[in-house]
Design an enzyme around this catalytic site. Structure first.
Site, PDB file in Angstrom:
ATOM      1  N   GLN A 193      -5.661  -3.862  -2.220  1.00  0.00           N
ATOM      2  CA  GLN A 193      -6.397  -3.189  -3.297  1.00  0.00           C
ATOM      3  C   GLN A 193      -5.640  -3.235  -4.631  1.00  0.00           C
ATOM      4  OE1 GLN A 193      -7.419   0.587  -0.643  1.00  0.00           O
ATOM      5  NE2 GLN A 193      -8.509   0.608  -2.577  1.00  0.00           N
ATOM      6  N   HIS A 194      -6.379  -2.984  -5.680  1.00  0.00           N
ATOM      7  CA  HIS A 194      -5.880  -2.619  -7.023  1.00  0.00           C
ATOM      8  C   HIS A 194      -5.264  -3.728  -7.869  1.00  0.00           C
ATOM      9  CE1 HIS A 194      -6.320   1.284  -5.213  1.00  0.00           C
ATOM     10  NE2 HIS A 194      -5.218   1.188  -4.497  1.00  0.00           N
ATOM     11  N   ASP A 202      -8.693  -3.960   1.539  1.00  0.00           N
ATOM     12  CA  ASP A 202      -8.171  -4.054   2.910  1.00  0.00           C
ATOM     13  C   ASP A 202      -8.349  -2.746   3.692  1.00  0.00           C
ATOM     14  OD1 ASP A 202      -6.144  -2.716   1.511  1.00  0.00           O
ATOM     15  OD2 ASP A 202      -4.531  -4.062   2.157  1.00  0.00           O
TER      16      ASP A 202
HETATM   17  O1  LIG Z   1      -2.630   0.460  -2.646  1.00  0.00           O
HETATM   18  C1  LIG Z   1      -3.060   0.532  -1.509  1.00  0.00           C
HETATM   19  C2  LIG Z   1      -4.123   1.519  -1.151  1.00  0.00           C
HETATM   20  O2  LIG Z   1      -4.467   2.369  -2.198  1.00  0.00           O
HETATM   21  C3  LIG Z   1      -2.511  -0.380  -0.445  1.00  0.00           C
HETATM   22  O3  LIG Z   1      -2.881   0.037   0.830  1.00  0.00           O
HETATM   23  C4  LIG Z   1      -2.914  -1.818  -0.711  1.00  0.00           C
HETATM   24  O4  LIG Z   1      -4.293  -1.969  -0.416  1.00  0.00           O
HETATM   25  C5  LIG Z   1      -2.041  -2.806   0.043  1.00  0.00           C
HETATM   26  O5  LIG Z   1      -2.185  -2.729   1.425  1.00  0.00           O
HETATM   27  P1  LIG Z   1      -1.228  -3.490   2.499  1.00  0.00           P
HETATM   28  O6  LIG Z   1      -1.049  -4.873   2.023  1.00  0.00           O
HETATM   29  O7  LIG Z   1       0.025  -2.718   2.599  1.00  0.00           O
HETATM   30  O8  LIG Z   1      -1.986  -3.431   3.787  1.00  0.00           O
END
Ligand SMILES: O=C(CO)[C@@H](O)[C@H](O)COP(=O)(O)O
Ligand SMILES: Nc1ncnc2c1ncn2[C@@H]1O[C@H](COP(=O)(O)OP(=O)(O)O)[C@@H](O)[C@H]1O
Length: 462
Positions: free
Chosen positions: A71-72, A223
């Site tokens: 995300q983000h 994700d």
């Molecule tokens: O920033 C967040 C949720 O807000 C993280 O959960 C990212 O979405 C990355 O996820 P992973 O790569 O660690 O699974």
């Protein structure tokens, strides 16, 4: 009749994983994987290379494909669709000051959470747009459109035609209203200092394009939203994911607006909501601990399990990369309670307990903000592969912990979204993929209490 296959892709922080799945049953028939470079800023070209490697030989067997992504991340594109710079990822916290600025401009933490569902933090895309404006004004000026990692890869797969996203991932940008389920382009413009094109918001079960060889492409999602879809999270279930991030999330029916900022009130990949508390320090805490002790992950797990609960008083605050839950972007890791008698086993166990206690903080924040009562925890992500994590988790959380058998729930959720879009139905398909191993153990509340004491006593330290 030969089975219909769908392909689910998880383009996460450390790697890209692809699962080829039977659209009818949810059975995984083949998989692929390729690594991503380290660091908190990445050339999106490298995600494309990893995606191509992980889907090789699989994409052609699928009738539809869907991409879930970390995300983000800010993928800022110029008028020709070329990235103006490397993408800044969710765990790049250089935009902490810009998050504070935006909170103030949106009327303070409470009003900010009302408008966008979350109190702005460094991770959110809007903070990164503001960072770009303040630190690289020429790149900000050249930015014509901004995409999330999953949007960028979906757009790439579809031959770079229409730019699309979904409500789930969009809800993590900081310029989306979770109450109204629409983008807030004026907030994106406020952050960047100019108007910027945003992708079209697709419906959860929509096909948004076709690959060069005619595979249908679903909207994709973030994700964490894909994990919830893959796990088919039910009321009372809390998903604890230990990937690069640590995430506690639950699916609920109403939008959540937590003015304390601990819980981000995101939208899920259906028509519901996915409030979550995210830490910046997930499974890499275990990697770091194993490296410090000079052992493999397996040996590290064995060492941790050889020590007694409570680690002889050693307490780890695992805020190595700064932290988001609690919001301490400048924090560093800290070990407290060491004695000359402290053993390697106790040090290893303190790493595992510290990581799990930080996840318990995330679960507690989620319960406080939503009123959700945790009946069971589903443990996923790379860190859930550790036997020590699995066996110590019930002591820290105080409830039973289920570890689902299929390890890649994000890619599975993306595959389920692809199957849903392919079916044209109003609901996602029912897949019987819920097999899991249950871990139970006596609750040890004193371990978490000592962690909380150490955490609070060191608030304000860097
Ligand atoms: O920033 C967040 C949720 O807000 C993280 O959960 C990212 O979405 C990355 O996820 P992973 O790569 O660690 O699974
Ligand atoms: N058996 C294990 N014990 C502890 N950590 C593990 C184990 N297997 C994988 N990991 C860790 O899990 C992390 C990768 O998890 P993953 O969920 O794939 O991350 P992401 O989704 O953020 O890319 C890495 O830090 C890796 O070292």
């Amino acid at each position: 009749m030969s089975p219909t296959y769908v392909l689910g892709i998880d383009s996460s922080t450390q790697s890209c994983k692809a699962l080829l799945v039977d659209a009818e049953t949810g059975q995984v028939v083949a998989s692929g994987r390729a690594g991503h470079p380290g660091g908190t800023q990445v050339d999106p070209k490298q995600w494309i290379e990893a995606l191509e490697l992980s889907v090789a030989g699989l994409l052609e067997r699928a009738s539809a494909v869907s991409v879930a992504g970390q995300q983000h991340g800010m993928v800022a594109l110029d008028a020709q669709g070329i990235p103006v710079r490397d993408a800044m990822l969710w765990n790049d916290i250089s935009s902490a000051k810009q998050a504070e600025e935006l909170i103030a401009e949106l009327g303070g933490a409470h009003d900010c959470a009302q408008q966008i569902g979350s109190v702005m933090v460094a991770s959110l895309t809007a903070s990164k747009l503001r960072w770009l404006r303040e630190n690289e004004p020429e790149n900000a000026e050249r930015t014509a459109a901004v995409l999330l990692p999953h949007d960028y890869l979906t757009w790439y797969l579809g031959g770079r035609k229409e730019m699309t996203t979904d409500h789930g991932d969009a809800s993590g940008t900081g310029y989306y209203s979770t109450a109204q389920r629409r983008f807030l382009p004026e907030v994106a413009a406020k952050a960047l200092g100019k108007q910027v094109a945003l992708p079209r918001l697709a419906e959860a079960n929509e096909m948004v394009g076709r690959s060069s060889t005619g595979r249908k492409i679903a909207a994709g999602t973030g994700d964490n939203m894909a994990a919830a879809l893959g796990l088919d999270l039910q009321p009372g279930d809390v998903c604890v994911s230990m990937g690069t991030s640590g995430v506690a999330s639950a699916v609920v029916d109403r939008s959540v607006h937590d003015g304390s900022g601990l819980v981000s009130g995101f939208v899920d990949a259906t028509d519901r909501y996915l409030p979550l508390a995210c830490t910046l320090n997930g499974a890499p805490v275990l990697d770091f601990g194993a490296r410090m002790l000079g052992v493999s992950q397996k040996e590290f797990s064995d060492l941790a399990l050889a020590a007694e609960p409570g680690s002889g008083g050693a307490v780890l605050l695992p805020y190595f990369g700064g932290e988001r839950t609690p919001n301490r972007p400048d924090a560093t890791g800290m070990m407290h309670g060491l004695r000359t008698s402290t053993t390697r086993e106790q040090i290893a166990r303190a790493y595992v307990e510290g990581l799990l206690c930080s996840m318990r903080d995330a679960v507690a924040a989620l319960e406080d903000a939503t009123g959700v009562e945790t009946r069971r925890i589903l443990l996923i992500g790379g860190g859930a592969q550790s036997e020590a994590v699995r066996r110590i988790a019930p002591q820290i959380f105080g409830v039973a912990v289920d570890v689902p058998q299929t390890a890649e729930y994000v890619a599975l959720g993306a595959a389920r979204q692809a199957a849903w879009a392919l079916s044209g139905a109003s609901e996602p398909p029912t897949w019987n993929v819920a097999d899991s191993t249950r871990y139970e153990g006596e609750a040890r509340p004193e371990i978490y209490e000592r962690y909380v004491h150490t955490r609070d006593a060191t608030a304000g330290w860097n």
